[in-house]
Write a protein that holds these residues in place. Structure first.
Motif, PDB file in Angstrom:
ATOM      1  N   THR A  83     -42.961  13.833  15.053  1.00  0.00           N
ATOM      2  CA  THR A  83     -43.709  14.804  15.857  1.00  0.00           C
ATOM      3  C   THR A  83     -43.358  14.648  17.336  1.00  0.00           C
ATOM      4  O   THR A  83     -42.879  13.587  17.761  1.00  0.00           O
ATOM      5  CB  THR A  83     -45.232  14.620  15.692  1.00  0.00           C
ATOM      6  OG1 THR A  83     -45.583  13.286  16.106  1.00  0.00           O
ATOM      7  CG2 THR A  83     -45.669  14.821  14.251  1.00  0.00           C
ATOM      8  N   LEU A 141     -34.026  20.421  15.369  1.00  0.00           N
ATOM      9  CA  LEU A 141     -35.068  21.225  16.009  1.00  0.00           C
ATOM     10  C   LEU A 141     -34.538  22.599  16.438  1.00  0.00           C
ATOM     11  O   LEU A 141     -35.263  23.601  16.383  1.00  0.00           O
ATOM     12  CB  LEU A 141     -35.645  20.489  17.216  1.00  0.00           C
ATOM     13  CG  LEU A 141     -36.504  19.263  16.875  1.00  0.00           C
ATOM     14  CD1 LEU A 141     -36.884  18.503  18.139  1.00  0.00           C
ATOM     15  CD2 LEU A 141     -37.757  19.661  16.097  1.00  0.00           C
ATOM     16  N   ARG A 196     -34.688  24.472  13.405  1.00  0.00           N
ATOM     17  CA  ARG A 196     -36.100  24.699  13.055  1.00  0.00           C
ATOM     18  C   ARG A 196     -36.673  25.893  13.839  1.00  0.00           C
ATOM     19  O   ARG A 196     -37.344  26.758  13.285  1.00  0.00           O
ATOM     20  CB  ARG A 196     -36.891  23.420  13.361  1.00  0.00           C
ATOM     21  CG  ARG A 196     -38.376  23.563  13.626  1.00  0.00           C
ATOM     22  CD  ARG A 196     -39.173  23.854  12.364  1.00  0.00           C
ATOM     23  NE  ARG A 196     -40.586  23.930  12.658  1.00  0.00           N
ATOM     24  CZ  ARG A 196     -41.216  25.009  13.125  1.00  0.00           C
ATOM     25  NH1 ARG A 196     -40.537  26.113  13.386  1.00  0.00           N
ATOM     26  NH2 ARG A 196     -42.526  24.999  13.338  1.00  0.00           N
ATOM     27  N   PHE A 197     -36.421  25.928  15.147  1.00  0.00           N
ATOM     28  CA  PHE A 197     -37.012  26.974  15.992  1.00  0.00           C
ATOM     29  C   PHE A 197     -36.096  28.186  16.178  1.00  0.00           C
ATOM     30  O   PHE A 197     -36.515  29.180  16.769  1.00  0.00           O
ATOM     31  CB  PHE A 197     -37.375  26.395  17.362  1.00  0.00           C
ATOM     32  CG  PHE A 197     -38.565  25.480  17.339  1.00  0.00           C
ATOM     33  CD1 PHE A 197     -39.831  25.976  17.051  1.00  0.00           C
ATOM     34  CD2 PHE A 197     -38.421  24.116  17.577  1.00  0.00           C
ATOM     35  CE1 PHE A 197     -40.936  25.137  17.028  1.00  0.00           C
ATOM     36  CE2 PHE A 197     -39.518  23.267  17.542  1.00  0.00           C
ATOM     37  CZ  PHE A 197     -40.784  23.778  17.268  1.00  0.00           C
ATOM     38  N   TYR A 203     -43.897  20.199  17.743  1.00  0.00           N
ATOM     39  CA  TYR A 203     -43.227  20.331  16.438  1.00  0.00           C
ATOM     40  C   TYR A 203     -43.670  19.223  15.494  1.00  0.00           C
ATOM     41  O   TYR A 203     -44.139  18.160  15.906  1.00  0.00           O
ATOM     42  CB  TYR A 203     -41.699  20.283  16.599  1.00  0.00           C
ATOM     43  CG  TYR A 203     -41.162  18.916  16.976  1.00  0.00           C
ATOM     44  CD1 TYR A 203     -40.867  17.959  15.993  1.00  0.00           C
ATOM     45  CD2 TYR A 203     -40.959  18.560  18.308  1.00  0.00           C
ATOM     46  CE1 TYR A 203     -40.388  16.705  16.345  1.00  0.00           C
ATOM     47  CE2 TYR A 203     -40.475  17.318  18.668  1.00  0.00           C
ATOM     48  CZ  TYR A 203     -40.194  16.381  17.668  1.00  0.00           C
ATOM     49  OH  TYR A 203     -39.728  15.137  18.007  1.00  0.00           O
TER      50      TYR A 203
END
Length: 340
Positions: free
Chosen positions: A42, A12, A15-16, A55
């Motif tokens: 999720t 994550l 991802r971000f 997410y």
């Protein structure tokens, strides 16, 4: 379904592009089988400064298995994501971004944490989307064929050019399907049976023609369920069969694998010229009068459709498979089969 908290946080954060310190998660199977499972994960991720962000991320877990004639395929997607292969894509034609990849050699299993792409896929794809997929595939393969980037030479785990031929010959040597289309018990119409028999009788000459076509990097599972159309662009998942193949080989899958039967001939007529248009933007294909896509469809899917027909008890499914073979027969005289 046990997810390592540290791995989720790392994926994550990638991802971000932010420092994620905590996240909750729920998992839902997207698809799966005996050798691999894909989950949608999720939840809400939280950054170090308290920002909370919903997410969606995909987790693919793949176990070792043996594909006929292609023993390294089970780990190919991991190997590709671990390489510089991703640099070959464009904004218009790409695979999902990978945020984390790890392999457990002892357990013969790998995990990929992938971008979730929300788009149109499967039989919801329209004719325009099929045509765009064919065009972008042609551009992608043409660019790689013309430029021969160094990354292609560095990839050691790719399927071989003769995989398609060997798979066809393997099917042809299988009495269950070979004898059926020649037997009195065969329930196919005579012209459909003859279409399959003719391919067998002329296989050497057809394969010789195909082997004169440009050798390109193929996805080899380029069917509608692996295509995602989003924001006017094409994304492609499941690269475990990819490798060297012949010009047009991927089109056979796009047109005939779990096909939109009602539009099959139309999509054939539209996709073949679109594919060649894309390829010819980068490489000269003018000498190729015979693109062989019709023959490739029969070599790759002819006996496979017979096998599926023989092994299903579902009458509706049998009817669908018979219609698919009929549509392939109708392609033989369709305009896309002429000179491009």
């Amino acid at each position: 379904m046990n997810i390592k908290f540290e791995t989720l946080i790392y994926a994550l954060s990638r991802r971000f592009k932010k420092d994620i310190i905590s996240a909750d998660c729920q998992t839902m199977p997207l698809q799966g089988g005996t050798v691999g499972n894909v989950y949608l994960v999720t939840g809400i991720a939280e950054t170090a400064d308290g920002e909370k962000m919903p997410y969606r991320i995909v987790l693919k877990i793949q176990k070792k298995w043996e594909r006929y004639g292609d023993p390294g395929s089970w780990r190919r997607e991991y190997d590709l994501y671990a390489s510089d292969f991703g640099a070959t894509f464009s904004d218009a034609f790409r695979w999902p971004t990978c945020y984390h990849a790890e392999i457990n050699a002892e357990e013969n299993e790998f995990q990929l944490w992938l971008e979730y792409i929300d788009g149109v896929t499967g039989l919801d794809l329209t004719g325009n989307m099929y045509e765009q997929a064919a065009l972008e595939l042609g551009r992608y393969q043409g660019k790689l064929y013309a430029e021969q980037p160094a990354v292609l030479q560095s990839l050691t785990n790719l399927s071989h050019a003769d995989l398609m031929k060997n798979t066809y010959l393997h099917y042809r040597s299988w009495p269950v399907v070979y004898d059926y289309i020649r037997s009195d018990d065969c329930e196919f119409l005579q012209h459909v049976r003859q279409m399959l028999i003719d391919i067998d009788e002329h296989a050497d000459e057809i394969l010789s023609r195909i082997e004169k076509l440009p050798l390109v990097l193929c996805h080899r599972d380029f069917w509608v369920t692996n295509l995602i159309y989003a924001d006017g662009k094409i994304a492609l998942i499941d690269w475990d069969t990819s490798g060297w193949g012949y010009l047009g080989e991927d089109l056979a899958s796009l047109i005939a694998d779990e096909a939109d039967i009602d539009h099959m001939v139309e999509y054939y007529q539209r996709c073949v010229p679109a594919y060649y248009k894309g390829f010819s933007e980068y490489a000269d294909v003018s000498p190729i009068a015979d693109h062989c896509v019709y023959e490739l469809i029969l070599l790759v899917f002819g006996y496979r459709l017979v096998e599926w027909y023989l092994h299903t008890e579902d009458d509706d499914e049998k009817t669908k498979l018979v219609h698919t073979l009929q549509k392939i027969y109708e392609m033989k005289t369709s305009p896309a089969q002429g000179r491009l």
